[in-house]
Design an enzyme around this catalytic site. Sequence first.
Site, PDB file in Angstrom:
ATOM      1  N   SER A   1     -15.317  -2.236 -10.235  1.00  0.00           N
ATOM      2  CA  SER A   1     -16.131  -1.495  -9.778  1.00  0.00           C
ATOM      3  C   SER A   1     -17.679  -1.483 -10.448  1.00  0.00           C
ATOM      4  CB  SER A   1     -16.221  -0.221  -9.542  1.00  0.00           C
ATOM      5  OG  SER A   1     -17.255   0.744  -9.351  1.00  0.00           O
TER       6      SER A   1
ATOM      7  N   ASP B   1       4.343   2.208  -3.720  1.00  0.00           N
ATOM      8  CA  ASP B   1       3.526   2.442  -5.529  1.00  0.00           C
ATOM      9  C   ASP B   1       2.889   2.232  -6.255  1.00  0.00           C
ATOM     10  OD1 ASP B   1       2.112   4.093  -7.402  1.00  0.00           O
ATOM     11  OD2 ASP B   1       3.593   5.730  -6.933  1.00  0.00           O
ATOM     12  N   VAL B   2       2.228   1.102  -6.295  1.00  0.00           N
ATOM     13  CA  VAL B   2       1.930  -0.067  -6.992  1.00  0.00           C
ATOM     14  C   VAL B   2       2.233   0.533  -8.988  1.00  0.00           C
ATOM     15  CG1 VAL B   2       0.131  -1.766  -5.718  1.00  0.00           C
ATOM     16  CG2 VAL B   2      -0.104   0.729  -7.143  1.00  0.00           C
TER      17      VAL B   2
ATOM     18  N   TYR C   1     -12.511   7.238 -14.434  1.00  0.00           N
ATOM     19  CA  TYR C   1     -12.718   6.103 -13.555  1.00  0.00           C
ATOM     20  C   TYR C   1     -13.009   4.656 -13.543  1.00  0.00           C
ATOM     21  CZ  TYR C   1     -14.229   3.490  -8.920  1.00  0.00           C
ATOM     22  OH  TYR C   1     -14.490   2.081  -7.568  1.00  0.00           O
TER      23      TYR C   1
ATOM     24  N   THR D   1     -16.152   3.092   3.052  1.00  0.00           N
ATOM     25  CA  THR D   1     -14.482   2.428   3.452  1.00  0.00           C
ATOM     26  C   THR D   1     -13.803   4.472   3.470  1.00  0.00           C
ATOM     27  OG1 THR D   1     -14.103   3.018   1.047  1.00  0.00           O
ATOM     28  CG2 THR D   1     -14.728   0.781   1.805  1.00  0.00           C
TER      29      THR D   1
ATOM     30  N   ASP E   1       0.798  -1.364   0.276  1.00  0.00           N
ATOM     31  CA  ASP E   1       0.052  -0.225  -0.408  1.00  0.00           C
ATOM     32  C   ASP E   1       0.770   1.150  -0.121  1.00  0.00           C
ATOM     33  OD1 ASP E   1      -3.406   0.353   1.356  1.00  0.00           O
ATOM     34  OD2 ASP E   1      -1.800   1.812   0.876  1.00  0.00           O
TER      35      ASP E   1
HETATM   36  P1  NDP Z   1      -9.461   2.821  -0.133  1.00  0.00           P
HETATM   37  O1  NDP Z   1      -8.933   4.502  -0.323  1.00  0.00           O
HETATM   38  O2  NDP Z   1      -9.797   3.027   1.694  1.00  0.00           O
HETATM   39  O3  NDP Z   1      -8.096   1.876  -0.018  1.00  0.00           O
HETATM   40  C1  NDP Z   1      -7.646   1.963  -1.691  1.00  0.00           C
HETATM   41  C2  NDP Z   1      -5.947   1.575  -0.431  1.00  0.00           C
HETATM   42  O4  NDP Z   1      -4.922   1.733  -2.583  1.00  0.00           O
HETATM   43  C3  NDP Z   1      -5.582   3.232   0.032  1.00  0.00           C
HETATM   44  O5  NDP Z   1      -4.463   2.615   1.576  1.00  0.00           O
HETATM   45  C4  NDP Z   1      -4.715   3.972  -0.805  1.00  0.00           C
HETATM   46  O6  NDP Z   1      -3.179   4.513  -0.127  1.00  0.00           O
HETATM   47  C5  NDP Z   1      -4.040   2.565  -2.011  1.00  0.00           C
HETATM   48  N1  NDP Z   1      -3.296   3.071  -2.970  1.00  0.00           N
HETATM   49  C6  NDP Z   1      -4.045   4.374  -3.557  1.00  0.00           C
HETATM   50  N2  NDP Z   1      -3.458   4.998  -4.527  1.00  0.00           N
HETATM   51  C7  NDP Z   1      -1.592   3.547  -4.567  1.00  0.00           C
HETATM   52  C8  NDP Z   1      -1.105   3.394  -5.274  1.00  0.00           C
HETATM   53  N3  NDP Z   1      -0.534   4.385  -5.974  1.00  0.00           N
HETATM   54  N4  NDP Z   1       0.176   2.547  -5.033  1.00  0.00           N
HETATM   55  C9  NDP Z   1      -0.440   1.724  -3.491  1.00  0.00           C
HETATM   56  N5  NDP Z   1      -0.851   1.858  -2.505  1.00  0.00           N
HETATM   57  C10 NDP Z   1      -2.163   2.748  -3.568  1.00  0.00           C
HETATM   58  O7  NDP Z   1     -10.275   2.461  -1.101  1.00  0.00           O
HETATM   59  P2  NDP Z   1     -11.593   1.196  -0.863  1.00  0.00           P
HETATM   60  O8  NDP Z   1     -11.127   0.425   0.008  1.00  0.00           O
HETATM   61  O9  NDP Z   1     -12.830   1.651  -0.683  1.00  0.00           O
HETATM   62  O10 NDP Z   1     -11.018   0.969  -2.629  1.00  0.00           O
HETATM   63  C11 NDP Z   1     -10.546  -0.877  -3.456  1.00  0.00           C
HETATM   64  C12 NDP Z   1     -10.119  -1.168  -4.142  1.00  0.00           C
HETATM   65  O11 NDP Z   1     -12.261  -0.728  -4.832  1.00  0.00           O
HETATM   66  C13 NDP Z   1     -10.243   0.366  -5.202  1.00  0.00           C
HETATM   67  O12 NDP Z   1     -10.277  -0.109  -6.762  1.00  0.00           O
HETATM   68  C14 NDP Z   1     -11.749   0.834  -5.137  1.00  0.00           C
HETATM   69  O13 NDP Z   1     -12.418   1.914  -6.152  1.00  0.00           O
HETATM   70  C15 NDP Z   1     -13.023  -0.447  -5.633  1.00  0.00           C
HETATM   71  N6  NDP Z   1     -14.121   0.232  -5.133  1.00  0.00           N
HETATM   72  C16 NDP Z   1     -14.342   0.976  -4.463  1.00  0.00           C
HETATM   73  C17 NDP Z   1     -16.161   1.327  -3.610  1.00  0.00           C
HETATM   74  C18 NDP Z   1     -16.565   1.788  -2.508  1.00  0.00           C
HETATM   75  O14 NDP Z   1     -17.589   1.985  -2.271  1.00  0.00           O
HETATM   76  N7  NDP Z   1     -15.909   1.747  -1.469  1.00  0.00           N
HETATM   77  C19 NDP Z   1     -17.096   0.478  -4.992  1.00  0.00           C
HETATM   78  C20 NDP Z   1     -16.580   0.044  -6.032  1.00  0.00           C
HETATM   79  C21 NDP Z   1     -14.888  -0.654  -6.112  1.00  0.00           C
HETATM   80  P3  NDP Z   1      -3.654   6.469   0.002  1.00  0.00           P
HETATM   81  O15 NDP Z   1      -5.478   5.919   1.351  1.00  0.00           O
HETATM   82  O16 NDP Z   1      -2.338   6.320   0.474  1.00  0.00           O
HETATM   83  O17 NDP Z   1      -4.155   6.985  -0.565  1.00  0.00           O
END
Ligand code: NDP
Length: 255
Positions: free
Chosen positions: A146, A67-68, A159, A194, A40
Amino acid sequence: MSALEMSPTTGVVVTGGGSGIGRACARALAEVGRPVSLWDLNGEGAAEAAASIAADCGVVTHSVGLDVTDRASVNDAVGAAREALGTIGGLVHAAGIVTAMDIDNLTEEIWDSVLGVNLRAEVFVVQALLGDLRSQEGAAIVGIGSIMSVVGNAAIPSYTASKHGVVGLTKSLANHLGPDGIRVNAVCPGYIETPMTAAMMDDPPSKAACVDKAPLGRVGTPTDIAKAVRFLMSDEAGFVTGTTLIVDGGVTSHD
Ligand code: NDP
């Protein structure tokens, strides 16, 4: 046979494992005995989640702040995760970002960053893990899509395109990797509470609109998604590949 007996015991890399859905996926997999490596951008969140999952589930956990989209960091993380977990037989790509910017205002920077994390990163994380996945029986990949993988939203073209792309990528990878015994699927969440959706969920009218769209009458939890991901990662889904499981309380089931 229980879910536990149907699960491989190989390690799983979970991107976005420090927060929200990724974190819940890591915990759900650990609950059935799978070691997990949480990757993460939020390294502190990933480390904290890894420690709490290890304490509660008694499996080996590992975390990396990275960073992924950075391929060198990803390659380093694969080696570190393999060393920590012993094996890597699975990937959940849950790292994701969203930026609201319609086509009138969209910039190249926003387009590239959203596509970079949500879609492009899955390609190159999978590529970096191919040797590990090919060597493990029952290997599986789940990409997090999503509801924007199946419908469109005017405010978030980047997105929406990235999440439609996850579904296409899933099908292509499933075709190429099936002969190696690697299954590839996508899970498409609806409205889930979330940190990503906190602003919307903290605004009562916005949250009520999400609830109203769902025939099941509620928004989802990260665990709702993690259970579907765990199923697709397990041998219970041993004949399931190239498919998309929508987990949205019915939001996309009606007009
Ligand atoms: P969160 O923001 O809670 O979690 C996403 C995590 O990904 C964060 O910890 C973030 O870090 C990390 N992240 C972002 N960019 C990078 C990167 N470049 N490298 C490594 N880590 C990274 O979001 P959700 O749990 O809600 O989302 C998870 C997935 O589910 C996503 O793909 C989202 O699009 C998808 N999704 C979510 C929905 C929702 O309603 N929540 C609905 C549909 C899909 P940091 O916080 O530091 O940016």
